[in-house]
Design a protein around this motif. Structure first.
Motif, PDB file in Angstrom:
ATOM      1  N   ALA A 103       0.819  -1.217   0.000  1.00 45.76           N
ATOM      2  CA  ALA A 103       0.000   0.000   0.000  1.00 45.76           C
ATOM      3  C   ALA A 103       0.851   1.263   0.000  1.00 45.76           C
ATOM      4  CB  ALA A 103      -0.933  -0.003   1.211  1.00 45.76           C
ATOM      5  N   GLU A 104       2.082   1.169   0.501  1.00 43.17           N
ATOM      6  CA  GLU A 104       2.948   2.343   0.594  1.00 43.17           C
ATOM      7  C   GLU A 104       3.797   2.563  -0.653  1.00 43.17           C
ATOM      8  OE1 GLU A 104       5.187   1.857   4.171  1.00 43.17           O
ATOM      9  OE2 GLU A 104       3.498   2.358   5.484  1.00 43.17           O
ATOM     10  N   LEU A 105       3.596   1.754  -1.679  1.00 40.36           N
ATOM     11  CA  LEU A 105       4.359   1.930  -2.910  1.00 40.36           C
ATOM     12  C   LEU A 105       4.063   3.291  -3.541  1.00 40.36           C
ATOM     13  CD1 LEU A 105       4.041  -1.576  -4.609  1.00 40.36           C
ATOM     14  CD2 LEU A 105       6.178  -0.431  -4.003  1.00 40.36           C
ATOM     15  N   VAL A 106       5.106   3.971  -3.979  1.00 35.78           N
ATOM     16  CA  VAL A 106       4.975   5.249  -4.681  1.00 35.78           C
ATOM     17  C   VAL A 106       5.811   5.174  -5.955  1.00 35.78           C
ATOM     18  CG1 VAL A 106       5.337   7.743  -4.593  1.00 35.78           C
ATOM     19  CG2 VAL A 106       4.651   6.511  -2.516  1.00 35.78           C
ATOM     20  N   PRO A 107       5.148   5.227  -7.130  1.00 35.14           N
ATOM     21  CA  PRO A 107       3.695   5.250  -7.330  1.00 35.14           C
ATOM     22  C   PRO A 107       3.070   3.907  -6.971  1.00 35.14           C
ATOM     23  CG  PRO A 107       4.808   4.916  -9.417  1.00 35.14           C
ATOM     24  CD  PRO A 107       5.896   5.175  -8.412  1.00 35.14           C
ATOM     25  N   PRO A 108       1.737   3.875  -6.789  1.00 32.51           N
ATOM     26  CA  PRO A 108       1.072   2.610  -6.458  1.00 32.51           C
ATOM     27  C   PRO A 108       1.262   1.583  -7.574  1.00 32.51           C
ATOM     28  CG  PRO A 108      -0.390   4.488  -6.116  1.00 32.51           C
ATOM     29  CD  PRO A 108       0.795   5.005  -6.859  1.00 32.51           C
ATOM     30  N   HIS A 109       1.264   0.313  -7.191  1.00 30.49           N
ATOM     31  CA  HIS A 109       1.396  -0.721  -8.215  1.00 30.49           C
ATOM     32  C   HIS A 109       0.133  -0.752  -9.073  1.00 30.49           C
ATOM     33  CE1 HIS A 109      -1.172  -3.157  -5.594  1.00 30.49           C
ATOM     34  NE2 HIS A 109      -1.266  -4.047  -6.566  1.00 30.49           N
ATOM     35  N   GLN A 110       0.308  -1.073 -10.331  1.00 28.47           N
ATOM     36  CA  GLN A 110      -0.795  -1.092 -11.288  1.00 28.47           C
ATOM     37  C   GLN A 110      -1.193  -2.507 -11.672  1.00 28.47           C
ATOM     38  OE1 GLN A 110       0.448   1.344 -14.610  1.00 28.47           O
ATOM     39  NE2 GLN A 110       1.008   3.066 -13.293  1.00 28.47           N
ATOM     40  N   PHE A 111      -0.303  -3.439 -11.465  1.00 26.17           N
ATOM     41  CA  PHE A 111      -0.551  -4.838 -11.813  1.00 26.17           C
ATOM     42  C   PHE A 111       0.517  -5.673 -11.120  1.00 26.17           C
ATOM     43  CE2 PHE A 111       1.778  -2.631 -15.207  1.00 26.17           C
ATOM     44  CZ  PHE A 111       2.989  -3.288 -15.160  1.00 26.17           C
ATOM     45  N   VAL A 112       0.429  -6.972 -11.275  1.00 30.30           N
ATOM     46  CA  VAL A 112       1.472  -7.862 -10.758  1.00 30.30           C
ATOM     47  C   VAL A 112       1.947  -8.772 -11.890  1.00 30.30           C
ATOM     48  CG1 VAL A 112       0.755  -7.837  -8.352  1.00 30.30           C
ATOM     49  CG2 VAL A 112      -0.303  -9.475  -9.903  1.00 30.30           C
ATOM     50  N   PRO A 113       3.221  -9.132 -11.889  1.00 26.92           N
ATOM     51  CA  PRO A 113       4.232  -8.722 -10.916  1.00 26.92           C
ATOM     52  C   PRO A 113       4.632  -7.257 -11.104  1.00 26.92           C
ATOM     53  CG  PRO A 113       5.267  -9.953 -12.685  1.00 26.92           C
ATOM     54  CD  PRO A 113       3.788 -10.033 -12.926  1.00 26.92           C
ATOM     55  N   TRP A 114       4.869  -6.597  -9.999  1.00 23.47           N
ATOM     56  CA  TRP A 114       5.316  -5.200  -9.994  1.00 23.47           C
ATOM     57  C   TRP A 114       6.763  -5.210  -9.509  1.00 23.47           C
ATOM     58  CZ3 TRP A 114       3.365  -1.034 -12.152  1.00 23.47           C
ATOM     59  CH2 TRP A 114       3.756   0.247 -11.728  1.00 23.47           C
ATOM     60  N   VAL A 115       7.681  -4.894 -10.403  1.00 26.15           N
ATOM     61  CA  VAL A 115       9.105  -5.033 -10.115  1.00 26.15           C
ATOM     62  C   VAL A 115       9.722  -3.653  -9.907  1.00 26.15           C
ATOM     63  CG1 VAL A 115      11.311  -5.941 -10.929  1.00 26.15           C
ATOM     64  CG2 VAL A 115       9.183  -7.144 -11.489  1.00 26.15           C
ATOM     65  N   VAL A 116      10.439  -3.511  -8.804  1.00 27.70           N
ATOM     66  CA  VAL A 116      11.058  -2.236  -8.439  1.00 27.70           C
ATOM     67  C   VAL A 116      12.562  -2.455  -8.270  1.00 27.70           C
ATOM     68  CG1 VAL A 116      11.110  -0.348  -6.768  1.00 27.70           C
ATOM     69  CG2 VAL A 116       8.944  -1.509  -7.272  1.00 27.70           C
ATOM     70  N   VAL A 117      13.358  -1.672  -8.988  1.00 30.93           N
ATOM     71  CA  VAL A 117      14.819  -1.769  -8.909  1.00 30.93           C
ATOM     72  C   VAL A 117      15.370  -0.455  -8.363  1.00 30.93           C
ATOM     73  CG1 VAL A 117      16.966  -2.063 -10.206  1.00 30.93           C
ATOM     74  CG2 VAL A 117      14.958  -3.429 -10.796  1.00 30.93           C
ATOM     75  N   ASP A 118      16.038  -0.539  -7.232  1.00 29.40           N
ATOM     76  CA  ASP A 118      16.575   0.645  -6.554  1.00 29.40           C
ATOM     77  C   ASP A 118      15.510   1.730  -6.389  1.00 29.40           C
ATOM     78  OD1 ASP A 118      19.060  -0.240  -5.888  1.00 29.40           O
ATOM     79  OD2 ASP A 118      20.127   0.771  -7.511  1.00 29.40           O
ATOM     80  N   GLY A 119      14.311   1.297  -5.987  1.00 31.92           N
ATOM     81  CA  GLY A 119      13.230   2.233  -5.694  1.00 31.92           C
ATOM     82  C   GLY A 119      12.449   2.721  -6.890  1.00 31.92           C
ATOM     83  N   LYS A 120      12.785   2.249  -8.093  1.00 32.87           N
ATOM     84  CA  LYS A 120      12.125   2.736  -9.304  1.00 32.87           C
ATOM     85  C   LYS A 120      11.384   1.593  -9.995  1.00 32.87           C
ATOM     86  CE  LYS A 120      15.714   6.223  -9.890  1.00 32.87           C
ATOM     87  NZ  LYS A 120      16.807   6.744 -10.734  1.00 32.87           N
ATOM     88  N   PRO A 121      10.064   1.739 -10.189  1.00 33.12           N
ATOM     89  CA  PRO A 121       9.292   0.667 -10.822  1.00 33.12           C
ATOM     90  C   PRO A 121       9.632   0.536 -12.303  1.00 33.12           C
ATOM     91  CG  PRO A 121       7.921   2.611 -10.527  1.00 33.12           C
ATOM     92  CD  PRO A 121       9.223   2.898  -9.829  1.00 33.12           C
ATOM     93  N   LEU A 122       9.565  -0.679 -12.793  1.00 35.63           N
ATOM     94  CA  LEU A 122       9.893  -0.938 -14.194  1.00 35.63           C
ATOM     95  C   LEU A 122       8.668  -0.948 -15.096  1.00 35.63           C
ATOM     96  CD1 LEU A 122      12.635  -3.705 -13.883  1.00 35.63           C
ATOM     97  CD2 LEU A 122      12.819  -1.221 -13.643  1.00 35.63           C
ATOM     98  N   TYR A 123       7.479  -0.832 -14.509  1.00 37.57           N
ATOM     99  CA  TYR A 123       6.240  -0.825 -15.283  1.00 37.57           C
ATOM    100  C   TYR A 123       6.196  -2.055 -16.196  1.00 37.57           C
ATOM    101  CZ  TYR A 123       5.832   3.945 -13.520  1.00 37.57           C
ATOM    102  OH  TYR A 123       5.751   5.042 -12.700  1.00 37.57           O
ATOM    103  N   ASN A 124       5.818  -1.867 -17.456  1.00 32.35           N
ATOM    104  CA  ASN A 124       5.685  -3.002 -18.375  1.00 32.35           C
ATOM    105  C   ASN A 124       7.023  -3.575 -18.817  1.00 32.35           C
ATOM    106  OD1 ASN A 124       2.827  -3.070 -18.498  1.00 32.35           O
ATOM    107  ND2 ASN A 124       2.832  -1.323 -19.900  1.00 32.35           N
TER     108      ASN A 124
END
Length: 251
Positions: free
Chosen positions: A193-214
Motif C-alpha cells: 500500500a505504501e508503494l509510490v507510485p502505487p502498483h498497477q498490476f502484478v508482478p510489480w518489479v522495483v529496482v533501486d526504488g524505481k518501478p519498471l512498469y511493463n
C-alpha cells in the motif's frame, strides 16, 4: 614462545578478515553495493508465476542475484478492511467461511482474492517461507517450486515442495495456520500500500526504488544498469542487456 603465539593469532585473524573481504568482493564486486530489487506479486497469478519460473530463475542461474538485495512480497491486489481482515480486490466480498476454507486456524483472514481461497493460502504460505528461511536462495527455491506447480495447474500439490527442496515443513505449517502468517500478510499489505507510485498490476518489479512498469521482463538489464561494482558481472556482458532509459525517468 608467548610472542610467537601472539603473532600466530594476529596472522590468523588477519587471514580470516581477508577471506571475508574476498568473499564479499566476489559477491558484489570491488566497491559495489548490492542493487535493491523488490518484486510484488500474487502466488496464483500466471504472470507472477511465469516471472518467477522464467526471469527470476534465469537471474539466479546467471549469478545476478549475488549482486542484488532481493525482496519478495507475496500480496498483490488484496485489501485489508477496518477490522484487519484481508479481502480480495475492490468490488468483491470476503469468503463467508473466513480462512478456514483454506485450512488455517485463524478465521480473521477472508480468502477471496482474485484467484480464490487457494491464492490467499499460498500467499501466506510463501510469506511464512520467507520468514522461516531468510536465506534468499532457500526461500526462492521453495517459491520457485510452488510457482512451477502453478504453471502446471497443480498448485494444490504445493506441500510436495518441502520434500523436493529438502526442507522441514514444520515452521511454515505452524506459521500459516497461526496468527504469525496473518501478521506477515498484513505487513506485506502495508508495504504494498505504501508503494509510490502505487502498483498497477502484478508482478510489480522495483529496482533501486524505481518501478519498471511493463518493462519488468527486462529486470536483469536494469540490475546490470544499476550495479556499480567492478568488474562488470559476466551476465551483464551478454547481448540484450540494454535497459530502457525512459523507464527510470518516469518518477
Amino acid at each position: 614462545m608467548a610472542r610467537d603465539l601472539h603473532h600466530l593469532l594476529l596472522l590468523a585473524a588477519l587471514l580470516q578478515q581477508l577471506s571475508a573481504t574476498s568473499a564479499g568482493d566476489v559477491a558484489t564486486g570491488s566497491g559495489g553495493e548490492k542493487v535493491h530489487v523488490a518484486i510484488y506479486y500474487e502466488s496464483l497469478c500466471p504472470y507472477s508465476a511465469r516471472f518467477v519460473t522464467n526471469h527470476l530463475l534465469k537471474a539466479y542461474r546467471d549469478g545476478l542475484l549475488d549482486a542484488a538485495d532481493l525482496t519478495l512480497v507475496p500480496y498483490g491486489n488484496a485489501k485489508v478492511d477496518a477490522h484487519g481482515a484481508i479481502t480480495c480486490q475492490v468490488g468483491s466480498s470476503p469468503s463467508p467461511f473466513g480462512c478456514r476454507d483454506a485450512h488455517t486456524d485463524v478465521g480473521i483472514l477472508a480468502c477471496c482474492m482474485q484467484h480464490g481461497p487457494d491464492e490467499c493460502l499460498l500467499n501466506t504460505v510463501q510469506a511464512c517461507a520467507i520468514d522461516a528461511w531468510p536465506d534468499v536462495k532457500v526461500h526462492l527455491g521453495f517459491i520457485y517450486c510452488v510457482s512451477d506447480l502453478v504453471m502446471k495447474n497443480r498448485h494444490r500439490e504445493w506441500e510436495s515442495c518441502f520434500q523436493k527442496q529438502g526442507l522441514d515443513p514444520k515452521p511454515v505449517t505452524e506459521c500459516y495456520k497461526g496468527e504469525r502468517g496473518h501478521n506477515l500478510s498484513l505487513e506485506y499489505g502495508r508495504q504494498t500500500a505504501e508503494l509510490v507510485p502505487p502498483h498497477q498490476f502484478v508482478p510489480w518489479v522495483v529496482v533501486d526504488g524505481k518501478p519498471l512498469y511493463n518493462d519488468y521482463g527486462k529486470f536483469e538489464a536494469y540490475i546490470c544498469k544499476a550495479y556499480k561494482g567492478y568488474p562488470l558481472l559476466e551476465a551483464c556482458r551478454s547481448p540484450g542487456m540494454e535497459a530502457e532509459n525512459d523507464v527510470y525517468g518516469r518518477l
